[in-house]
Scaffold this motif. Sequence first.
Motif, PDB file in Angstrom:
ATOM      1  N   ALA A  63       4.489   7.154  13.770  1.00 55.21           N
ATOM      2  CA  ALA A  63       4.999   6.264  14.815  1.00 55.21           C
ATOM      3  C   ALA A  63       4.164   4.994  14.894  1.00 55.21           C
ATOM      4  O   ALA A  63       4.696   3.901  15.133  1.00 55.21           O
ATOM      5  CB  ALA A  63       4.987   6.994  16.158  1.00 55.21           C
ATOM      6  N   LEU A  64       2.865   5.111  14.682  1.00 55.82           N
ATOM      7  CA  LEU A  64       1.990   3.943  14.728  1.00 55.82           C
ATOM      8  C   LEU A  64       2.325   2.963  13.613  1.00 55.82           C
ATOM      9  O   LEU A  64       2.423   1.751  13.846  1.00 55.82           O
ATOM     10  CB  LEU A  64       0.531   4.406  14.620  1.00 55.82           C
ATOM     11  CG  LEU A  64      -0.536   3.322  14.698  1.00 55.82           C
ATOM     12  CD1 LEU A  64      -0.529   2.658  16.073  1.00 55.82           C
ATOM     13  CD2 LEU A  64      -1.915   3.914  14.403  1.00 55.82           C
ATOM     14  N   VAL A  65       2.516   3.459  12.400  1.00 53.12           N
ATOM     15  CA  VAL A  65       2.877   2.576  11.293  1.00 53.12           C
ATOM     16  C   VAL A  65       4.198   1.869  11.582  1.00 53.12           C
ATOM     17  O   VAL A  65       4.334   0.648  11.392  1.00 53.12           O
ATOM     18  CB  VAL A  65       2.955   3.347   9.967  1.00 53.12           C
ATOM     19  CG1 VAL A  65       3.510   2.454   8.848  1.00 53.12           C
ATOM     20  CG2 VAL A  65       1.585   3.886   9.570  1.00 53.12           C
ATOM     21  N   ARG A  66       5.184   2.633  12.039  1.00 54.25           N
ATOM     22  CA  ARG A  66       6.506   2.040  12.303  1.00 54.25           C
ATOM     23  C   ARG A  66       6.410   0.950  13.371  1.00 54.25           C
ATOM     24  O   ARG A  66       7.007  -0.135  13.235  1.00 54.25           O
ATOM     25  CB  ARG A  66       7.485   3.128  12.737  1.00 54.25           C
ATOM     26  CG  ARG A  66       7.830   4.115  11.634  1.00 54.25           C
ATOM     27  CD  ARG A  66       8.804   5.186  12.117  1.00 54.25           C
ATOM     28  NE  ARG A  66       9.008   6.215  11.121  1.00 54.25           N
ATOM     29  CZ  ARG A  66       9.847   6.128  10.095  1.00 54.25           C
ATOM     30  NH1 ARG A  66      10.596   5.019   9.968  1.00 54.25           N
ATOM     31  NH2 ARG A  66       9.972   7.112   9.228  1.00 54.25           N
ATOM     32  N   ALA A  67       5.662   1.215  14.430  1.00 53.76           N
ATOM     33  CA  ALA A  67       5.559   0.243  15.515  1.00 53.76           C
ATOM     34  C   ALA A  67       4.822  -1.019  15.063  1.00 53.76           C
ATOM     35  O   ALA A  67       5.252  -2.143  15.351  1.00 53.76           O
ATOM     36  CB  ALA A  67       4.841   0.880  16.707  1.00 53.76           C
ATOM     37  N   VAL A  68       3.719  -0.848  14.350  1.00 55.82           N
ATOM     38  CA  VAL A  68       2.946  -2.003  13.907  1.00 55.82           C
ATOM     39  C   VAL A  68       3.721  -2.798  12.860  1.00 55.82           C
ATOM     40  O   VAL A  68       3.696  -4.031  12.858  1.00 55.82           O
ATOM     41  CB  VAL A  68       1.566  -1.564  13.392  1.00 55.82           C
ATOM     42  CG1 VAL A  68       0.829  -2.728  12.742  1.00 55.82           C
ATOM     43  CG2 VAL A  68       0.734  -0.996  14.536  1.00 55.82           C
ATOM     44  N   ALA A  98       4.920   6.337   3.148  1.00 54.52           N
ATOM     45  CA  ALA A  98       5.921   5.569   2.409  1.00 54.52           C
ATOM     46  C   ALA A  98       7.197   5.418   3.223  1.00 54.52           C
ATOM     47  O   ALA A  98       7.814   4.342   3.254  1.00 54.52           O
ATOM     48  CB  ALA A  98       6.219   6.248   1.080  1.00 54.52           C
ATOM     49  N   ASP A  99       7.595   6.470   3.899  1.00 54.58           N
ATOM     50  CA  ASP A  99       8.819   6.427   4.711  1.00 54.58           C
ATOM     51  C   ASP A  99       8.656   5.581   5.961  1.00 54.58           C
ATOM     52  O   ASP A  99       9.640   5.073   6.495  1.00 54.58           O
ATOM     53  CB  ASP A  99       9.221   7.851   5.122  1.00 54.58           C
ATOM     54  CG  ASP A  99       9.715   8.688   3.958  1.00 54.58           C
ATOM     55  OD1 ASP A  99      10.102   8.097   2.920  1.00 54.58           O
ATOM     56  OD2 ASP A  99       9.699   9.928   4.068  1.00 54.58           O
ATOM     57  N   SER A 100       7.415   5.435   6.427  1.00 57.65           N
ATOM     58  CA  SER A 100       7.173   4.752   7.704  1.00 57.65           C
ATOM     59  C   SER A 100       6.998   3.250   7.565  1.00 57.65           C
ATOM     60  O   SER A 100       6.968   2.547   8.575  1.00 57.65           O
ATOM     61  CB  SER A 100       5.925   5.345   8.372  1.00 57.65           C
ATOM     62  OG  SER A 100       6.084   6.734   8.591  1.00 57.65           O
ATOM     63  N   GLY A 101       6.833   2.752   6.344  1.00 54.14           N
ATOM     64  CA  GLY A 101       6.709   1.314   6.153  1.00 54.14           C
ATOM     65  C   GLY A 101       5.331   0.830   5.789  1.00 54.14           C
ATOM     66  O   GLY A 101       5.050  -0.374   5.869  1.00 54.14           O
ATOM     67  N   ALA A 102       4.443   1.736   5.360  1.00 59.20           N
ATOM     68  CA  ALA A 102       3.106   1.325   4.947  1.00 59.20           C
ATOM     69  C   ALA A 102       3.164   0.588   3.617  1.00 59.20           C
ATOM     70  O   ALA A 102       4.011   0.858   2.765  1.00 59.20           O
ATOM     71  CB  ALA A 102       2.191   2.535   4.829  1.00 59.20           C
ATOM     72  N   THR A 103       2.233  -0.337   3.428  1.00 60.68           N
ATOM     73  CA  THR A 103       2.069  -1.046   2.165  1.00 60.68           C
ATOM     74  C   THR A 103       1.251  -0.231   1.182  1.00 60.68           C
ATOM     75  O   THR A 103       1.424  -0.341  -0.032  1.00 60.68           O
ATOM     76  CB  THR A 103       1.349  -2.385   2.408  1.00 60.68           C
ATOM     77  OG1 THR A 103       2.061  -3.128   3.396  1.00 60.68           O
ATOM     78  CG2 THR A 103       1.242  -3.203   1.138  1.00 60.68           C
ATOM     79  N   GLY A 104       0.320   0.558   1.710  1.00 64.09           N
ATOM     80  CA  GLY A 104      -0.562   1.349   0.870  1.00 64.09           C
ATOM     81  C   GLY A 104      -1.226   2.430   1.687  1.00 64.09           C
ATOM     82  O   GLY A 104      -1.033   2.522   2.911  1.00 64.09           O
ATOM     83  N   ILE A 105      -2.029   3.255   1.011  1.00 67.47           N
ATOM     84  CA  ILE A 105      -2.732   4.332   1.694  1.00 67.47           C
ATOM     85  C   ILE A 105      -4.238   4.187   1.513  1.00 67.47           C
ATOM     86  O   ILE A 105      -4.719   3.664   0.508  1.00 67.47           O
ATOM     87  CB  ILE A 105      -2.280   5.722   1.205  1.00 67.47           C
ATOM     88  CG1 ILE A 105      -2.523   5.885  -0.304  1.00 67.47           C
ATOM     89  CG2 ILE A 105      -0.827   5.964   1.581  1.00 67.47           C
ATOM     90  CD1 ILE A 105      -2.340   7.303  -0.804  1.00 67.47           C
ATOM     91  N   LEU A 106      -4.973   4.659   2.510  1.00 62.88           N
ATOM     92  CA  LEU A 106      -6.428   4.740   2.485  1.00 62.88           C
ATOM     93  C   LEU A 106      -6.788   6.208   2.303  1.00 62.88           C
ATOM     94  O   LEU A 106      -6.400   7.052   3.116  1.00 62.88           O
ATOM     95  CB  LEU A 106      -6.999   4.205   3.794  1.00 62.88           C
ATOM     96  CG  LEU A 106      -8.517   4.188   3.927  1.00 62.88           C
ATOM     97  CD1 LEU A 106      -9.124   3.111   3.033  1.00 62.88           C
ATOM     98  CD2 LEU A 106      -8.918   3.960   5.392  1.00 62.88           C
ATOM     99  N   LEU A 107      -7.540   6.511   1.237  1.00 63.98           N
ATOM    100  CA  LEU A 107      -7.726   7.900   0.827  1.00 63.98           C
ATOM    101  C   LEU A 107      -9.196   8.227   0.640  1.00 63.98           C
ATOM    102  O   LEU A 107      -9.866   7.661  -0.225  1.00 63.98           O
ATOM    103  CB  LEU A 107      -6.959   8.143  -0.482  1.00 63.98           C
ATOM    104  CG  LEU A 107      -7.048   9.520  -1.123  1.00 63.98           C
ATOM    105  CD1 LEU A 107      -6.537  10.602  -0.174  1.00 63.98           C
ATOM    106  CD2 LEU A 107      -6.263   9.535  -2.433  1.00 63.98           C
ATOM    107  N   THR A 108      -9.706   9.157   1.450  1.00 64.07           N
ATOM    108  CA  THR A 108     -11.087   9.604   1.349  1.00 64.07           C
ATOM    109  C   THR A 108     -11.196  10.791   0.396  1.00 64.07           C
ATOM    110  O   THR A 108     -10.198  11.442   0.051  1.00 64.07           O
ATOM    111  CB  THR A 108     -11.621  10.078   2.707  1.00 64.07           C
ATOM    112  OG1 THR A 108     -10.859  11.218   3.139  1.00 64.07           O
ATOM    113  CG2 THR A 108     -11.532   8.985   3.752  1.00 64.07           C
TER     114      THR A 108
END
Length: 300
Positions: A63-68, A98-108
């Motif tokens: 929800a945060l990704v979609r809203a931002v 990917a479904d929410s609209g992110a450009t990329g992922i941050l992965l630890t």
Amino acid sequence: MTTTPPFGRALCAMITPFTESGALDLDGAQRLAAHLIDEGCDGLVLSGTTGESPTTTDAEKSALVRAVREAVGPTTPLLTGVGTADTHHSVQLTAQAADSGATGILLTAPYYSRPPQPAVAAHLREVADASELPVMLYDIPARTGTRIEPDTLLTLADHPRVLAVKDCSYDFLAAQKLISRTDLAYYAGCDEHNLALYAVGGTGYVSTVSNIAARQVRSVLDLFEAGDTSAAAKAQQRLIPLTESMMSSGLPGTVTAKALLTELGLPSGRVRAPLLPADAHTTADLRAAYEELRGALSPS
């Protein structure tokens, strides 16, 4: 060395605003995100360390990704954290991103279980394979308990979706070696390293201090890029009191950033347990450091 920043140069590790009742504040997140972009951030990193990712649900992260995304438009770089202790869970979060609209992922690196390096590499590769999203690896062994060792990063540098590293290793020599030997875009993950890493070929930063002073943090790289290295150094030095107050006070940057954002009337809310909010004395010290920075920039 990468010449085109894959996610921009000036990224903010955005806090996650909550309401007074502790719920996710999507309206506040949209207002804060728009403010940070207006203040000079090229992009935002959500649900990272500063974004309290361990205490937000999968649904809240989506929800945060979609809203931002709605607030900042379709072209602004927007990364979201998917690092967990469980490879399968991280794969699920990557698909969700990917479904929410992110450009990329941050992965630890996976935390707590402290896997050996072949297992770390296998974990990171499996998550990177899970979608078409580009990946920023996040090397922060002080929190995960496991380093993404330089040799592991070398083996992952050829992966078509592993484009960048957020470096919180405090191993400046290793960072320089990897910058010189790979095309990985190196982002400073510790605000005190922003200028130093950029000066040796880094790409930019992912900054917690940018929640409070985005323009001032960005100005350091802008001045260096313009060739005024002396002014860039002075701009970085002016940020030291605020950076130290926020990042070296014994409290997580999430706590100090939220205290200052509240002081400044910007969306924030309380931190989620087990974190506790900054006390009045700490908040006053933070405000003093912020006012010192503002004073240093005011005409005499």
